[in-house]
Design a protein around this motif. Structure first.
Motif, PDB file in Angstrom:
ATOM      1  N   LYS A   1       0.829  -1.209   0.000  1.00 58.86           N
ATOM      2  CA  LYS A   1       0.000   0.000   0.000  1.00 58.86           C
ATOM      3  C   LYS A   1       0.863   1.258   0.000  1.00 58.86           C
ATOM      4  CE  LYS A   1      -4.162   1.820   2.209  1.00 58.86           C
ATOM      5  NZ  LYS A   1      -5.144   1.632   3.315  1.00 58.86           N
ATOM      6  N   LYS A   2       1.960   1.224   0.717  1.00 57.92           N
ATOM      7  CA  LYS A   2       2.863   2.374   0.779  1.00 57.92           C
ATOM      8  C   LYS A   2       3.555   2.591  -0.568  1.00 57.92           C
ATOM      9  CE  LYS A   2       6.465   4.347   3.710  1.00 57.92           C
ATOM     10  NZ  LYS A   2       7.182   4.185   4.993  1.00 57.92           N
ATOM     11  N   ILE A   3       3.981   1.493  -1.191  1.00 56.31           N
ATOM     12  CA  ILE A   3       4.636   1.589  -2.507  1.00 56.31           C
ATOM     13  C   ILE A   3       3.670   2.183  -3.534  1.00 56.31           C
ATOM     14  CG2 ILE A   3       5.657   0.261  -4.405  1.00 56.31           C
ATOM     15  CD1 ILE A   3       6.630  -1.749  -2.276  1.00 56.31           C
ATOM     16  N   GLU A   4       2.439   1.713  -3.515  1.00 52.55           N
ATOM     17  CA  GLU A   4       1.441   2.200  -4.480  1.00 52.55           C
ATOM     18  C   GLU A   4       1.136   3.679  -4.260  1.00 52.55           C
ATOM     19  OE1 GLU A   4      -1.725  -0.547  -3.876  1.00 52.55           O
ATOM     20  OE2 GLU A   4      -0.973  -1.962  -5.384  1.00 52.55           O
ATOM     21  N   ALA A   5       1.113   4.129  -2.991  1.00 52.01           N
ATOM     22  CA  ALA A   5       0.875   5.546  -2.706  1.00 52.01           C
ATOM     23  C   ALA A   5       2.030   6.398  -3.226  1.00 52.01           C
ATOM     24  CB  ALA A   5       0.695   5.759  -1.205  1.00 52.01           C
ATOM     25  N   ARG A   6       3.273   5.894  -3.069  1.00 52.54           N
ATOM     26  CA  ARG A   6       4.424   6.619  -3.613  1.00 52.54           C
ATOM     27  C   ARG A   6       4.323   6.722  -5.136  1.00 52.54           C
ATOM     28  NH1 ARG A   6       8.307   7.659   0.051  1.00 52.54           N
ATOM     29  NH2 ARG A   6       8.604   6.283   1.860  1.00 52.54           N
ATOM     30  N   LEU A   7       3.926   5.630  -5.769  1.00 50.81           N
ATOM     31  CA  LEU A   7       3.814   5.637  -7.237  1.00 50.81           C
ATOM     32  C   LEU A   7       2.720   6.603  -7.702  1.00 50.81           C
ATOM     33  CD1 LEU A   7       4.247   1.828  -8.027  1.00 50.81           C
ATOM     34  CD2 LEU A   7       5.867   3.674  -8.502  1.00 50.81           C
ATOM     35  N   GLU A   8       1.620   6.631  -6.960  1.00 48.04           N
ATOM     36  CA  GLU A   8       0.543   7.558  -7.330  1.00 48.04           C
ATOM     37  C   GLU A   8       1.008   9.009  -7.216  1.00 48.04           C
ATOM     38  OE1 GLU A   8      -4.077   8.681  -6.100  1.00 48.04           O
ATOM     39  OE2 GLU A   8      -3.098   6.923  -5.211  1.00 48.04           O
ATOM     40  N   LEU A   9       1.770   9.316  -6.170  1.00 49.17           N
ATOM     41  CA  LEU A   9       2.295  10.672  -6.001  1.00 49.17           C
ATOM     42  C   LEU A   9       3.318  10.982  -7.104  1.00 49.17           C
ATOM     43  CD1 LEU A   9       2.449  13.300  -4.430  1.00 49.17           C
ATOM     44  CD2 LEU A   9       4.083  12.201  -2.861  1.00 49.17           C
ATOM     45  N   ALA A  10       4.149  10.003  -7.453  1.00 50.89           N
ATOM     46  CA  ALA A  10       5.129  10.194  -8.533  1.00 50.89           C
ATOM     47  C   ALA A  10       4.424  10.483  -9.853  1.00 50.89           C
ATOM     48  CB  ALA A  10       6.012   8.954  -8.672  1.00 50.89           C
ATOM     49  N   PHE A  11       3.319   9.756 -10.100  1.00 53.41           N
ATOM     50  CA  PHE A  11       2.582   9.955 -11.345  1.00 53.41           C
ATOM     51  C   PHE A  11       1.909  11.327 -11.367  1.00 53.41           C
ATOM     52  CE2 PHE A  11      -1.186   9.557 -14.050  1.00 53.41           C
ATOM     53  CZ  PHE A  11      -0.608   9.088 -15.223  1.00 53.41           C
TER      54      PHE A  11
ATOM     55  N   ASP B   1       6.625  18.622 -11.212  1.00 56.37           N
ATOM     56  CA  ASP B   1       7.561  18.626 -10.080  1.00 56.37           C
ATOM     57  C   ASP B   1       8.486  17.424 -10.195  1.00 56.37           C
ATOM     58  OD1 ASP B   1       8.897  18.771  -7.652  1.00 56.37           O
ATOM     59  OD2 ASP B   1       7.120  19.457  -6.553  1.00 56.37           O
ATOM     60  N   PHE B   2       9.585  17.601 -10.918  1.00 53.22           N
ATOM     61  CA  PHE B   2      10.508  16.488 -11.158  1.00 53.22           C
ATOM     62  C   PHE B   2      11.089  15.950  -9.854  1.00 53.22           C
ATOM     63  CE2 PHE B   2      15.014  15.282 -11.504  1.00 53.22           C
ATOM     64  CZ  PHE B   2      14.887  14.110 -12.254  1.00 53.22           C
ATOM     65  N   THR B   3      11.452  16.835  -8.936  1.00 57.74           N
ATOM     66  CA  THR B   3      12.109  16.407  -7.699  1.00 57.74           C
ATOM     67  C   THR B   3      11.234  15.427  -6.923  1.00 57.74           C
ATOM     68  OG1 THR B   3      13.276  18.523  -7.566  1.00 57.74           O
ATOM     69  CG2 THR B   3      13.162  17.195  -5.555  1.00 57.74           C
ATOM     70  N   VAL B   4       9.962  15.789  -6.718  1.00 59.82           N
ATOM     71  CA  VAL B   4       9.049  14.923  -5.972  1.00 59.82           C
ATOM     72  C   VAL B   4       8.782  13.637  -6.751  1.00 59.82           C
ATOM     73  CG1 VAL B   4       6.708  14.692  -5.074  1.00 59.82           C
ATOM     74  CG2 VAL B   4       7.977  16.823  -4.731  1.00 59.82           C
ATOM     75  N   SER B   5       8.528  13.759  -8.052  1.00 59.33           N
ATOM     76  CA  SER B   5       8.217  12.591  -8.875  1.00 59.33           C
ATOM     77  C   SER B   5       9.377  11.595  -8.862  1.00 59.33           C
ATOM     78  CB  SER B   5       7.911  13.027 -10.309  1.00 59.33           C
ATOM     79  OG  SER B   5       7.553  11.918 -11.099  1.00 59.33           O
TER      80      SER B   5
END
Length: 711
Positions: free
Chosen positions: A37-47, A53-57
């Motif tokens: 769930k944590k990995i998927e949330a990171r991926l959603e934020l990256a997308f 925002d390249f730095t955050v992505s």
């Protein structure tokens, strides 16, 4: 437009709040969750932040990828690498993007994740096409994307890939094929129920209209796309790219229409949105359009300043396709300032870029600018050279069945007129040289007469012989000039009558349809549409032959013989003409022979196309056409045999002569000019072969020609 823009910018004030709320929610989810769930949330934020925002992505995609790899979760590992690639892709670092795309591909292949492979191959293809300039490899990846998108029924990716192929074809000048792939993209987006896809299709259709100078139609499509994109904006995403690119294009069209004040206002809004989205690509494009506005308005120094800013961004992103337009505009600004030396240098750089990247429209336009510059400098030979190259570029667009317009036909006439003038000057120069040679010979023999009477007699005899020979040469030259003039008269007759006739027919019929469409019954409508279809095809065939003939006369056709599969060449032509034959219910038969001939591929294609097209033209329903070949005295004899209406014996002797050509209407009312057979004869003889015909009225005709077997 100004009221809408003002309202739109008022809404922009809320964007940071909404965007921060969405990010905060995801950050909270990341801090409170574990594992998948944590990995998927990171991926959603990256997308979510990939565009703005390249730095955050990059940070979130990298953490997700490393955690997925540590936990041995290959599906999320592949997705993490893909999102890392996207972060770099939207940051215009395409080398790094490609590394992660290829890493994701290797994992996705192992997992047989067809959906992810479809995504990956579409983006990899775009990198190769747009930023590495390798269209062949790009098309290979696009084909793979289509395959995996179909396997996974991912119609959204399928639509994006078809759209990318359409754009590639448009850049290459293949406008009809480009339109076909736009329609395929639209159908795929409809299947995916992808609303943004509908906006993109309107935008791409506007781009295509703009490419063929249909500015009102382009403006309508861009404004429709803009309205859709404004409705689709999600404030929390902060992504206004769709709105911005539409504003850019509307500004560009308004610039071409001379509405500079409105264009500046639209451009200002687009620039603001690109800055808000931190889009270097968008900023570079808007600055380039702003430079064009100021150039057309006569503000050259301001135009140069904007163009310089745009070019810095383009070069930093290695946007090789975008640089071509930059070079063209910079050259035009220098031409307007009468700075011919730097104008010629930068336009030559632009031409090399356009040729390297297969940008056919730019090749044609830049050749026109170079010709104009050399003409202004009095370099008429160079001006003629570049104008000839402009015609060659136009030819490739003609062969792709783009919308024909009279501007290109006028260019053809200019080349023909200039070519005629040069030939007349060359002929006059040859006559003067011969006259000077005779005078020199006369003086020499007159000196010999004083020295020795025998030498005077010999001189007199020699001079008489030379005079008779010169007279013979001049008479042959006169006959050749008469023949050329007769051919020219015939050509202009074709242009004046046969070309104008179909267009008058099309215009008249379309006027009737426009005014009386509802009053006509289905049968009458069908007859009128069939008549328009026939006239359009006749006009297209005639224009193709006119252009081929002009290129043979000006020596612009390159002759590059090589071993070619006869089966492949015949197959390509049959595929091209199959619909025409089916329309007339005519059978096309060819038995593969696995033979090769030594031929120039384009010339062989033209010969086969003309002969088979003629056979279809003069055949009746249920007739058949047979194409076959055989070896004969070290040559390959290729024949096209039909069971059509045949040709009288007297007419057969006049078939391959434009000045005294034989013309007859086809069985479905198709017009003929004789140009096609004359081109066939010239091409066959250039290969060292011969062409002929056997025919019997009412029973059909057999046209045959020979080609060398080995190079």
């Amino acid at each position: 437009m100004k009221k809408i823009s003002a309202l739109f910018f008022m809404l922009l004030a809320c964007v940071p709040v909404f965007a921060n709320d969405a990010k905060d929610s995801l950050y909270t989810l990341i801090s409170e969750s574990f594992g998948t769930k944590k990995i998927e949330a990171r991926l959603e934020l990256a997308f979510m932040t990939r565009v703005n925002d390249f730095t955050v992505s990059y940070e979130q995609a990298s953490l997700a990828y490393e955690e997925a790899r540590r936990r041995n979760l290959p599906p999320l590992e592949a997705k993490g690498a893909y999102y890392l690639g996207m972060a770099y892709y939207y940051h215009s670092d395409f080398d790094s993007a490609m590394q992660y795309f290829l890493l994701s591909e290797s994992i996705a292949k192992t997992l047989q994740d067809h959906k992810l492979l479809g995504y990956l191959y579409q983006l990899i293809g775009t990198c190769y096409n747009t930023y590495y300039g390798d269209q062949a490899l790009a098309l290979d990846y696009y084909n793979q994307s289509i395959r995996y998108a179909l396997l996974s029924q991912n119609y959204r990716t399928l639509g994006a890939t078809y759209s990318a192929i359409s754009n590639m074809l448009r850049v290459n000048g293949s406008y009809e094929k480009a339109l076909e792939f736009i329609h395929r993209s639209r159908d795929s987006y409809l299947k995916a129920n992808f609303t943004e896809g509908a906006a993109w299709i309107r935008y791409m259709t506007g781009i295509l209209h703009n490419s063929v100078k249909l500015y009102d139609e382009a403006l309508a499509e861009f404004e429709a796309a803009l309205a859709l994109y404004r409705k689709l904006v999600v404030p929390e995403s902060g992504n206004y790219t769709g709105v911005a690119i539409c504003l850019d294009q509307i500004a560009a069209v308004q610039t071409k229409k001379g509405n500079y004040t409105e264009a500046r206002e639209l451009n200002r809004e687009a620039l603001e949105l690109h800055r808000l989205g931190q889009s270097r690509f968008g900023l570079s494009t808007s600055l380039k359009y702003l430079a064009e506005i100021e150039y057309r308005a006569g503000n050259y120094d301001l135009a140069l300043a904007h163009l310089d800013s745009s070019m810095i961004l383009k070069k930093s992103m290695n946007d090789i396709l975008g640089l071509t337009g930059m070079y063209e505009l910079l050259g035009l600004i220098y031409l307007a300032q009468e700075k011919y030396a730097p104008a010629l240098d930068i336009l030559q750089t632009g031409l090399e870029s356009a040729v390297r990247n297969h940008q056919v429209q730019y090749i044609m336009d830049i050749n026109r600018h170079l010709s104009r510059a050399h003409q202004a400098l009095g370099n008429y030979e160079k001006a003629y050279y570049y104008q000839s190259d402009q015609i060659m570029a136009a030819d490739s667009i003609y062969n792709s069945r783009v919308t024909r317009n009279m501007v290109q036909l006028e260019t053809l006439f200019e080349i023909e007129s200039r070519d005629k003038t040069i030939r007349e000057l060359q002929q006059e120069n040859r006559i003067q040289e011969m006259s000077l040679e005779r005078e020199k010979t006369l003086r020499s023999y007159m000196t010999g007469f004083i020295i020795l009477s025998l030498m005077m007699i010999a001189m007199f005899i020699y001079f008489s012989i030379e005079r008779r020979r010169a007279h013979t040469v001049l008479m042959k030259s006169k006959a050749l000039v008469d023949e050329i003039n007769a051919s020219k008269d015939k050509l202009f007759s074709i242009i004046a009558h046969d070309l104008r006739g179909p267009f008058n027919s099309i215009l008249g019929l379309t006027d009737l349809l426009k005014d009386n469409f509802k009053a006509y019954g289905p049968e009458k409508l069908e007859r009128m549409i069939n008549a328009i279809y026939s006239s359009a095809h006749n006009s297209f065939a005639l224009l193709n032959n006119l252009l081929e003939w002009s290129r043979t006369q000006t020596g612009m056709i390159q002759f590059s013989p090589a071993p070619i599969s006869l089966d492949e060449s015949v197959g390509e032509v049959l595929a091209l003409l199959s619909s025409q034959a089916e329309h007339k219910k005519i059978r096309l038969d060819y038995t593969p022979s696995q033979r090769q001939v030594c031929a120039d591929r384009n010339m062989l294609h033209t010969i086969l196309r003309n002969l088979i097209s003629n056979a279809v033209k003069y055949s009746r329903p249920d007739d058949s056409i047979v194409i076959d070949s055989r070896e004969e005295d070290g040559m390959i004899r290729i024949s096209v045999r039909d069971t059509g209406i045949g040709i009288p014996e007297e007419a057969r002797r006049r078939l391959f002569n434009l000045a005294d050509g034989y013309q007859i209407t086809g069985t479905a009312g198709e017009k003929g000019t004789g140009l096609g057979l004359m081109i066939c004869k010239e091409f066959v003889e250039k290969h060292g072969g011969s062409i002929g015909v056997d025919s019997e009225p009412g029973k059909g005709s057999t046209f045959y020609f020979t080609m060398k077997k080995d190079c």
